[in-house]
Structures are given as C-alpha cells and as structure tokens.
Write an enzyme that holds these catalytic residues in place. Structure first.
Site, PDB file in Angstrom:
ATOM      1  N   GLU A  92      -8.194  46.124   9.103  1.00  0.00           N
ATOM      2  CA  GLU A  92      -6.883  46.470   8.576  1.00  0.00           C
ATOM      3  C   GLU A  92      -6.816  46.334   7.053  1.00  0.00           C
ATOM      4  O   GLU A  92      -7.508  45.513   6.469  1.00  0.00           O
ATOM      5  CB  GLU A  92      -5.820  45.560   9.210  1.00  0.00           C
ATOM      6  CG  GLU A  92      -5.638  45.862  10.687  1.00  0.00           C
ATOM      7  CD  GLU A  92      -4.676  44.923  11.393  1.00  0.00           C
ATOM      8  OE1 GLU A  92      -4.121  45.340  12.401  1.00  0.00           O
ATOM      9  OE2 GLU A  92      -4.493  43.786  10.938  1.00  0.00           O
ATOM     10  N   CYS A 105      -4.134  44.812   0.108  1.00  0.00           N
ATOM     11  CA  CYS A 105      -4.919  43.729   0.698  1.00  0.00           C
ATOM     12  C   CYS A 105      -6.043  44.379   1.517  1.00  0.00           C
ATOM     13  O   CYS A 105      -5.789  45.204   2.397  1.00  0.00           O
ATOM     14  CB  CYS A 105      -3.993  42.898   1.587  1.00  0.00           C
ATOM     15  SG  CYS A 105      -4.829  41.550   2.402  1.00  0.00           S
ATOM     16  N   CYS A 112     -14.280  37.486  11.478  1.00  0.00           N
ATOM     17  CA  CYS A 112     -14.675  36.467  10.501  1.00  0.00           C
ATOM     18  C   CYS A 112     -15.339  35.320  11.238  1.00  0.00           C
ATOM     19  O   CYS A 112     -14.891  34.916  12.303  1.00  0.00           O
ATOM     20  CB  CYS A 112     -13.462  35.963   9.727  1.00  0.00           C
ATOM     21  SG  CYS A 112     -13.911  34.764   8.453  1.00  0.00           S
ATOM     22  N   CYS A 116     -11.014  29.678  10.778  1.00  0.00           N
ATOM     23  CA  CYS A 116      -9.919  28.769  10.399  1.00  0.00           C
ATOM     24  C   CYS A 116      -8.888  28.727  11.532  1.00  0.00           C
ATOM     25  O   CYS A 116      -8.584  29.766  12.131  1.00  0.00           O
ATOM     26  CB  CYS A 116      -9.255  29.248   9.110  1.00  0.00           C
ATOM     27  SG  CYS A 116     -10.401  29.302   7.727  1.00  0.00           S
ATOM     28  N   CYS A 119      -5.672  31.086  11.515  1.00  0.00           N
ATOM     29  CA  CYS A 119      -5.870  32.496  11.139  1.00  0.00           C
ATOM     30  C   CYS A 119      -6.194  33.338  12.368  1.00  0.00           C
ATOM     31  O   CYS A 119      -7.153  33.053  13.091  1.00  0.00           O
ATOM     32  CB  CYS A 119      -7.007  32.575  10.125  1.00  0.00           C
ATOM     33  SG  CYS A 119      -7.512  34.260   9.776  1.00  0.00           S
ATOM     34  N   CYS A 342       0.411  37.611   5.954  1.00  0.00           N
ATOM     35  CA  CYS A 342      -0.848  36.903   5.763  1.00  0.00           C
ATOM     36  C   CYS A 342      -1.278  36.168   7.034  1.00  0.00           C
ATOM     37  O   CYS A 342      -0.477  35.522   7.682  1.00  0.00           O
ATOM     38  CB  CYS A 342      -0.646  35.909   4.645  1.00  0.00           C
ATOM     39  SG  CYS A 342      -2.136  35.076   4.220  1.00  0.00           S
TER      40      CYS A 342
HETATM   41  S1  SF4 Z   1      -8.537  32.463   6.753  1.00  0.00           S
HETATM   42 FE1  SF4 Z   1      -9.281  33.807   8.426  1.00  0.00          FE
HETATM   43  S2  SF4 Z   1     -10.308  35.505   7.426  1.00  0.00           S
HETATM   44 FE2  SF4 Z   1     -10.097  33.850   5.888  1.00  0.00          FE
HETATM   45  S3  SF4 Z   1     -12.006  32.632   6.065  1.00  0.00           S
HETATM   46 FE3  SF4 Z   1     -10.543  31.660   7.457  1.00  0.00          FE
HETATM   47  S4  SF4 Z   1     -10.918  32.638   9.453  1.00  0.00           S
HETATM   48 FE4  SF4 Z   1     -11.882  33.934   7.901  1.00  0.00          FE
END
Ligand code: SF4
Length: 384
Positions: A92, A105, A112, A116, A119, A342
């Site tokens: 995206e 963005c 990923c 995190c 996220c 976000c």
């Molecule tokens: S915030 Fe999300 S996209 Fe960014 S490094 Fe952490 S897991 Fe990966």
C-alpha cells in the site's frame, strides 16, 4: 530476453544502461525526465529522443508501473492505493494532502520481518523485499495520477515518507537508488529534508545511509527503556537503546542543524505513563541527540491485544516532554475511514516467515508471564 524495467534505475544506473546500448550519457537524462517528470511510459512519445534510440529501447526496455488493485479516497482527501506486486502479495501507498504540502507514504517491503507488536504490517509477516522499481513505481504512479486527478501541471507530492509497509533499512540495496531518484532534479527534485526514512533501528544501516544518502531520519522508538522496547520492537534485542542513540548521534554529526524524529505510538497502560515520559527525557538528555517527538495515537486492531491511550493522557505526556524543552507533536490521524492511518497498512502478503504465528505465541508467553509476575503491571494491562 526479459525487458529491463527502467523504473529500476536511478540516473547513474540509467546512464550505464544507455551506455550499454552505445548511447551518450545525456540521453539518459532526457529519458529520465520523460519517465519521472512527465510520467511517460511509451518510448514513441519521447519526441526529443532519436528514432534509433526509441527503436532500441522498444526492443529491450519497458517503463512498467504496478497494477492498482484498489483505490480508496477518504472524506479528508487522503487516498490509499493497494498495488499488486505479484505472487499473491500486495503493498500500500497513501497520499496525505495538507495545506502546505502533499505527502506520500511509501512501502519498501511486502510485509515486514521486524514484527512490532503494535503494527498490523508486522502481524502479517514478511514475504519479500520490493525492488527499486517497485518502490519508485508507487511515487511515479501517485504523482502523475494526482496531477491528472487534480488538474495540475506542477508537482503535487512535496514530501515522501518511507513509513509504509516494511523496514526500509532491511532492503537497503533497493532503497538507496529509489531515494536518489526521489532527490534527483531530473526526476522528482525533492530536497533531502523532505524525504524521510523511518527505521525501527537497524544500526549498521543507519550509518551507511548517513554516508550514502543522508535524508531525514525518523526512528520508531515507542519505549523509553530496553525491557519494554524488547517487547514492543523486537529488533531492540539486537540493537539496544544505547547503540541506537549513539547511531542517531552519529547520523547527525555531518549536519548538526538536523534532528531525528522519534516516533512514539501511545499504548494504553503500556508506554504512556508519566514515568515513561521522564525516562524518555533522561534518555534524550544523556544521549545528546537533537530530536523531535511525534506521538502517534495507536490504531487498534484485534490481534495486537493493545488499546489506544486516551486523548487526555496523550496530551499530558506531550506536555511533560514539551516542558522539558523537547519539541513534541501529536500526529493527527488521517484517512481513518479507509484504514489509511499509521500502522494500519496491512496490504496482503503471503507470510513466508510465519510471523503471525510467532506473534501469537509471544502474546501467549507474555500473558503467562504477566499472570505469574504481577510486578510488571503496565505490560500486563496491555496483554489483557
Ligand atoms: S512498525 Fe511495522 S513496518 Fe515498521 S518495522 Fe515495525 S513491524 Fe515493520
């Protein structure tokens, strides 16, 4: 022979490609301008290129963007695109219009691997790195779509933030030529302060970026101490806060008037207490990193088990930092109605790392730990 996608090249790369075709370097500049400044993909359109060159290009090259799967427009003008990157993966990009700027963005990976906790991309797991062309294609498409959509001749996108899906510094080889294309006056001509790479703290690559292409840097901090950051941003176990803060300091050495933006996602009962603000102030003071804080209201999604901090607590937290002389902003949430805020960029990736499974396990372990160790009530509150 597969045709070479010219979106994969920065100007240097395109010059080398043109030289390989027996053409002078200045032809690459002309071609680069056609592609990026005018959005052209048909070589026949490129009227100031010699017919012979157009013929050669048609035989071995293409300018191919990413197929758009969906486009959603929010009532506040935010636009989100889902691009097909093949093999069941989609990424995206989001355009956020403001009075004095237009920010895009951009994603750097399908999924990923950092994982995190707060996220939703991280919860999807990791599929693969995007190529330079796939990163640039998001900007190429959005810029020229928006010019047509808004009926404008001049540039619409003034800022790019590498804050979409993925950890850009874990895709360094593809990232740097993409950044160079964004900065190039023959392409998008963005100043280096208007292109921001956001990292969760890949320390060695922060040093390399500072040397190779020192754009603005944002660091996803999210916690003021190692114990909490180990849990929220697992990369912290590899590069703990002391190392991260030293890397931030080194990044700013060549440009002392610059600053690092620390992003801090506000999680109810987890990292939003006055004690956390005091620890952050101490961290910033002892490290001597010039910085700004950007507090981000968390965008909840069920798998996280986390909750957004109440607005008054975010304001109180911001006040504590500001009173200590740290410039602090609270991010406005944009595109709420289209899940473009976000941390909500989930795209659609084939998880090749089974991250979702590992995250669920981590959550279970955390909950067990909390049940047996009541001395960590802040984490426990979130896990429940
Ligand atoms: S915030 Fe999300 S996209 Fe960014 S490094 Fe952490 S897991 Fe990966």
């Amino acid at each position: 022979m597969t045709a070479t996608n010219l979106l994969d090249f920065d100007l240097e790369g395109l010059a080398a490609f043109c030289e390989g075709l027996g053409e002078k370097r200045f032809r690459a500049t002309q071609l680069f301008r056609w592609i990026h400044q005018r959005g052209a993909s048909d070589f026949e359109q490129m009227s100031d290129l010699a017919k012979s060159l157009r013929g050669k290009l048609a035989g071995c090259a293409t300018v191919t963007g990413l197929p758009v799967l969906t486009q959603q427009e929010s009532t506040d003008g935010t636009i989100k695109w889902l691009f097909n990157v093949g093999n069941g993966d989609a990424v995206e990009a989001v355009f956020i219009p403001e009075e004095d700027r237009g920010t895009l963005c951009v994603s750097s990976q399908a999924g990923c691997a950092v994982g995190c906790r707060f996220c939703s991309t991280g919860h999807q797991g990791f599929s693969r790195n995007l190529s330079t062309g796939e990163i640039v294609a998001q900007l190429w498409f959005a810029e020229h779509f928006l010019r047509r959509h808004l009926g404008r001749d001049e540039r619409v996108i003034s800022n790019v933030v590498m804050m979409g899906m993925g950890e850009p510094l874990q895709n360094y080889g593809a990232l740097v030529p993409a950044l160079r294309t964004m900065l190039d006056d023959n392409a998008y001509g963005l100043s280096r302060r208007r292109v921001t790479v956001s990292t969760s703290g890949v320390v060695p690559m922060m040093d390399r970026l500072g040397a190779d292409c020192p754009v603005a840097l944002a660091v996803s901090l999210h916690a003021p101490n190692d114990a909490l950051r180990d849990d929220l941003v697992p990369l912290n176990r590899k590069y703990p806060l002391a190392e991260l803060m030293s890397a931030c300091k080194r990044y700013l050495e060549p440009a002392p008037r610059d600053f690092i933006t620390f992003e801090y996602c506000m999680l109810d009962g987890v990292n939003d207490q006055p004690e956390h603000a005091r620890q952050l102030i101490e961290l910033v003071r002892t490290s001597g990193v010039s910085c700004k804080f950007n507090l981000i209201p968390f965008n909840p999604f069920p798998a996280s088990g986390l909750v957004r901090s109440p607005a008054p607590r975010v304001q109180a937290f911001a006040r504590l930092l500001a009173d200590a002389g740290i410039v602090t902003t609270v991010r406005k949430t944009r595109g709420d109605d289209i899940d473009a805020a976000c941390g909500q960029l989930a795209g659609d990736v084939k998880d090749r790392t089974r991250a979702a499974e590992r995250m669920a396990q981590r959550r279970t372990v955390m909950m067990r730990k909390v049940q047996t160790e009541p001395e960590h009530p802040t984490v426990g509150e979130a896990a429940r």
